[in-house]
Design a protein around this motif. Structure first.
Motif, short mmCIF file in Angstrom:
data_model
loop_
_atom_site.label_atom_id
_atom_site.label_comp_id
_atom_site.label_asym_id
_atom_site.label_seq_id
_atom_site.Cartn_x
_atom_site.Cartn_y
_atom_site.Cartn_z
N PRO A 239 18.49 -34.30 7.36
CA PRO A 239 18.07 -34.98 8.61
C PRO A 239 17.25 -34.10 9.55
CG PRO A 239 20.36 -35.45 8.11
CD PRO A 239 19.94 -34.38 7.16
N ASN A 240 17.47 -32.79 9.51
CA ASN A 240 16.75 -31.87 10.40
C ASN A 240 15.49 -31.30 9.79
OD1 ASN A 240 18.79 -32.15 12.39
ND2 ASN A 240 20.07 -30.64 11.30
N THR A 241 15.12 -31.79 8.61
CA THR A 241 13.94 -31.27 7.93
C THR A 241 12.66 -31.72 8.64
OG1 THR A 241 15.10 -31.35 5.81
CG2 THR A 241 12.71 -31.20 5.73
N THR A 242 11.69 -30.81 8.68
CA THR A 242 10.37 -31.15 9.25
C THR A 242 9.72 -32.24 8.41
OG1 THR A 242 10.10 -28.88 10.03
CG2 THR A 242 8.11 -30.23 9.84
N TRP A 243 9.06 -33.15 9.08
CA TRP A 243 8.36 -34.19 8.36
C TRP A 243 7.02 -34.49 9.01
CZ3 TRP A 243 7.41 -38.81 10.98
CH2 TRP A 243 8.18 -39.04 12.13
N ILE A 244 6.12 -35.10 8.25
CA ILE A 244 4.80 -35.49 8.74
C ILE A 244 4.53 -36.91 8.28
CG2 ILE A 244 3.90 -33.12 8.69
CD1 ILE A 244 2.50 -33.88 6.05
N LYS A 245 3.42 -37.46 8.70
CA LYS A 245 2.95 -38.74 8.17
C LYS A 245 1.79 -38.48 7.23
CE LYS A 245 4.31 -42.15 11.69
NZ LYS A 245 3.80 -43.22 12.57
N ALA A 246 1.81 -39.18 6.11
CA ALA A 246 0.75 -38.98 5.11
C ALA A 246 0.46 -40.31 4.42
CB ALA A 246 1.16 -37.93 4.09
N GLY A 247 -0.76 -40.46 3.97
CA GLY A 247 -1.14 -41.67 3.26
C GLY A 247 -2.46 -41.48 2.52
N PHE A 248 -2.67 -42.27 1.47
CA PHE A 248 -3.88 -42.20 0.66
C PHE A 248 -4.74 -43.44 0.91
CE2 PHE A 248 -0.82 -39.61 -1.61
CZ PHE A 248 -1.56 -38.51 -1.99
N THR A 249 -6.05 -43.24 0.82
CA THR A 249 -6.99 -44.36 0.91
C THR A 249 -8.19 -44.04 0.04
OG1 THR A 249 -8.36 -45.73 2.37
CG2 THR A 249 -8.14 -43.40 2.94
N ASN A 250 -8.80 -45.09 -0.51
CA ASN A 250 -10.05 -44.89 -1.23
C ASN A 250 -11.24 -45.39 -0.42
OD1 ASN A 250 -9.73 -47.65 -1.40
ND2 ASN A 250 -9.45 -47.72 -3.62
N SER A 251 -11.01 -45.60 0.89
CA SER A 251 -12.08 -46.03 1.79
C SER A 251 -12.51 -44.84 2.65
CB SER A 251 -11.59 -47.18 2.67
OG SER A 251 -12.51 -47.44 3.70
N SER A 252 -13.75 -44.43 2.51
CA SER A 252 -14.26 -43.32 3.32
C SER A 252 -14.33 -43.71 4.79
CB SER A 252 -15.64 -42.89 2.82
OG SER A 252 -16.55 -43.99 2.86
N LYS A 253 -14.52 -44.99 5.09
CA LYS A 253 -14.59 -45.45 6.47
C LYS A 253 -13.23 -45.29 7.15
CE LYS A 253 -15.57 -49.55 9.27
NZ LYS A 253 -15.95 -50.99 9.25
N ILE A 254 -12.17 -45.70 6.48
CA ILE A 254 -10.83 -45.56 7.05
C ILE A 254 -10.49 -44.09 7.27
CG2 ILE A 254 -8.37 -45.85 6.53
CD1 ILE A 254 -9.06 -48.47 5.17
N ALA A 255 -10.88 -43.25 6.30
CA ALA A 255 -10.59 -41.81 6.43
C ALA A 255 -11.35 -41.20 7.60
CB ALA A 255 -10.95 -41.10 5.12
N ASP A 256 -12.59 -41.59 7.78
CA ASP A 256 -13.39 -41.04 8.89
C ASP A 256 -12.84 -41.49 10.25
OD1 ASP A 256 -15.05 -39.78 7.11
OD2 ASP A 256 -16.61 -41.33 7.15
N GLU A 257 -12.48 -42.75 10.37
CA GLU A 257 -11.93 -43.26 11.63
C GLU A 257 -10.62 -42.56 11.96
OE1 GLU A 257 -11.64 -47.45 11.07
OE2 GLU A 257 -13.78 -47.83 11.46
N PHE A 258 -9.80 -42.33 10.94
CA PHE A 258 -8.53 -41.63 11.17
C PHE A 258 -8.79 -40.21 11.67
CE2 PHE A 258 -5.52 -38.55 9.38
CZ PHE A 258 -4.36 -38.94 10.03
N LEU A 259 -9.76 -39.54 11.06
CA LEU A 259 -10.03 -38.16 11.44
C LEU A 259 -10.57 -38.07 12.87
CD1 LEU A 259 -9.93 -35.29 10.31
CD2 LEU A 259 -12.30 -35.56 9.56
N TRP A 260 -11.36 -39.06 13.30
CA TRP A 260 -11.97 -39.00 14.64
C TRP A 260 -11.00 -39.39 15.73
CZ3 TRP A 260 -16.11 -36.50 15.98
CH2 TRP A 260 -17.10 -36.24 15.03
N ASP A 261 -10.28 -40.46 15.54
CA ASP A 261 -9.45 -40.92 16.66
C ASP A 261 -7.98 -41.12 16.30
OD1 ASP A 261 -9.47 -43.28 15.17
OD2 ASP A 261 -11.02 -44.21 16.40
N GLY A 262 -7.61 -40.84 15.03
CA GLY A 262 -6.20 -40.93 14.65
C GLY A 262 -5.71 -42.34 14.44
N VAL A 263 -6.62 -43.32 14.53
CA VAL A 263 -6.22 -44.72 14.38
C VAL A 263 -6.23 -45.07 12.89
CG1 VAL A 263 -6.77 -47.12 14.90
CG2 VAL A 263 -7.10 -45.34 16.64
N VAL A 264 -5.12 -45.62 12.43
CA VAL A 264 -5.03 -46.05 11.04
C VAL A 264 -3.92 -47.08 10.93
CG1 VAL A 264 -3.36 -44.27 10.35
CG2 VAL A 264 -4.91 -45.25 8.64
#
Length: 334
Positions: A239-264
């Motif tokens: 329960p005390n382990t560090t965690w992150i959020k992660a996900g895969f996409t094959n859409s370059s548009k979704i990846a770019d928008e996530f990188l710029w503003d974190g929206v996904v």
């Protein structure tokens, strides 16, 4: 006394002549095409004597002339013969016998001739022996060898696509990252492994060591190769382990928008501490891995991605096979 001896001699001669009275088994003309044969079959009794003669017309010769016992081997054979005069053979036991007149040769052509076969019964008891050979159909196992292309082995080839540490900051401008990667066309499945926190290396190495002791796939292809092939890690998360959020996409548009503003879209992101999975029959070759830090302090993530190709190796081998066929076999009616 002399008269008695003479009388006894005449009686013995008379008995012998009666015993030696012959029976004509064959007296015939023959015609044999090239690369073929004429076969004459007879049943013979124990003690019989066979006498035969052969002549081939026009000063020609047969490739071979054979007298043999069925399933017993050759008794008499001549090669390139054109004439045989009154050859006699004693029959040791009752059975089926045959003559084989065979012709072959380069531009040899047909052969014409005459054969005569006489049978001398050993006694009156075998005089009426039925020499006709009859035929019946029976099932038989026919063995043959055939070259088959068979699966020799299956080679599993694991290729590393990504292996890197990613630093994730605590502020909105640097708390996320995107890793772009491509999967080779020949890939059957690919697998990934993500460990959040500074102990990611230790976790990965420890899991590899533990699983490799009992699992040959991990020993031969590594932990990620094992995951790509559908292997399970059995992770129990603290329960005390560090965690992150992660996900895969094959859409370059979704990846770019996530990188710029974190929206996904939330459905694309998963909470990950230590995890791994495989993707098979992928519809795309190009993917992006999106990573986001949710803590107010810096953290890191260790990323492994492997592509696995399963290659079937075939070999040509001679396989012994059989089939059930029908064949004609000779027999006697006695």
């Amino acid at each position: 006394m002399k008269h008695h001896i003479l009388l006894l001699f005449l009686l013995l001669m008379s008995s012998q002549l009666k015993a030696q009275k012959h029976i004509v088994l064959a007296d015939m003309e023959f015609r044999i095409r090239n690369s073929s044969s004429e076969m004459l079959w007879f049943g013979l009794a124990e003690g019989d004597k066979i006498e035969f003669e052969l002549s081939v017309y026009d000063s020609s010769s047969l490739r071979s002339f054979t007298f043999a016992e069925y399933e017993g081997g050759d008794i008499f054979k001549e090669i390139n013969t054109s004439k045989i005069e009154k050859k006699t053979i004693n029959i040791a036991h009752q059975g089926i016998y045959f003559f084989d007149l065979y012709q072959t040769g380069f531009l040899a052509g047909k052969r014409f001739g005459h054969i005569k076969v006489l049978r001398y019964p050993a006694s009156n008891e075998t005089k009426d022996f039925n020499t006709t050979v009859y035929w019946k159909t029976v099932p038989d196992t026919a063995w043959y060898t055939e070259n088959d292309t068979v699966l020799d082995r299956i080679d599993t080839i694991a290729t590393m696509i990504a292996m890197q540490h990613v630093d994730l900051g605590k502020k909105a401008k640097d708390n996320r990252a995107v890793i772009h990667f491509s999967i080779p066309d020949s890939t059957d499945c690919w697998g990934w492994f993500i460990a959040a926190g500074s102990e990611g290396d230790m976790i990965y190495n420890g899991m590899t060591e533990n699983l490799s002791e009992a699992n040959p796939v991990v020993r031969n292809h590594g932990l990620i190769g094992y995951i790509a092939l559908g292997g399970k890690m059995g992770v129990v998360e603290n329960p005390n382990t560090t965690w992150i959020k992660a996900g895969f996409t094959n859409s370059s548009k979704i990846a770019d928008e996530f990188l710029w503003d974190g929206v996904v879209c939330d459905s694309l992101m998963n909470r990950i501490s230590v995890d791994g999975n495989c993707v098979c029959n992928s519809k795309s070759n190009t993917y992006s891995l999106m990573l986001m830090n949710v803590y107010r302090k810096k953290t890191m993530a260790m990323i492994y991605i492997d592509a696995v190709r399963i290659k079937s190796i075939y070999a040509v081998r001679s396989i012994r096979k059989f089939e059930i066929v029908e064949k004609q076999v000779p027999y006697l009616k006695q």
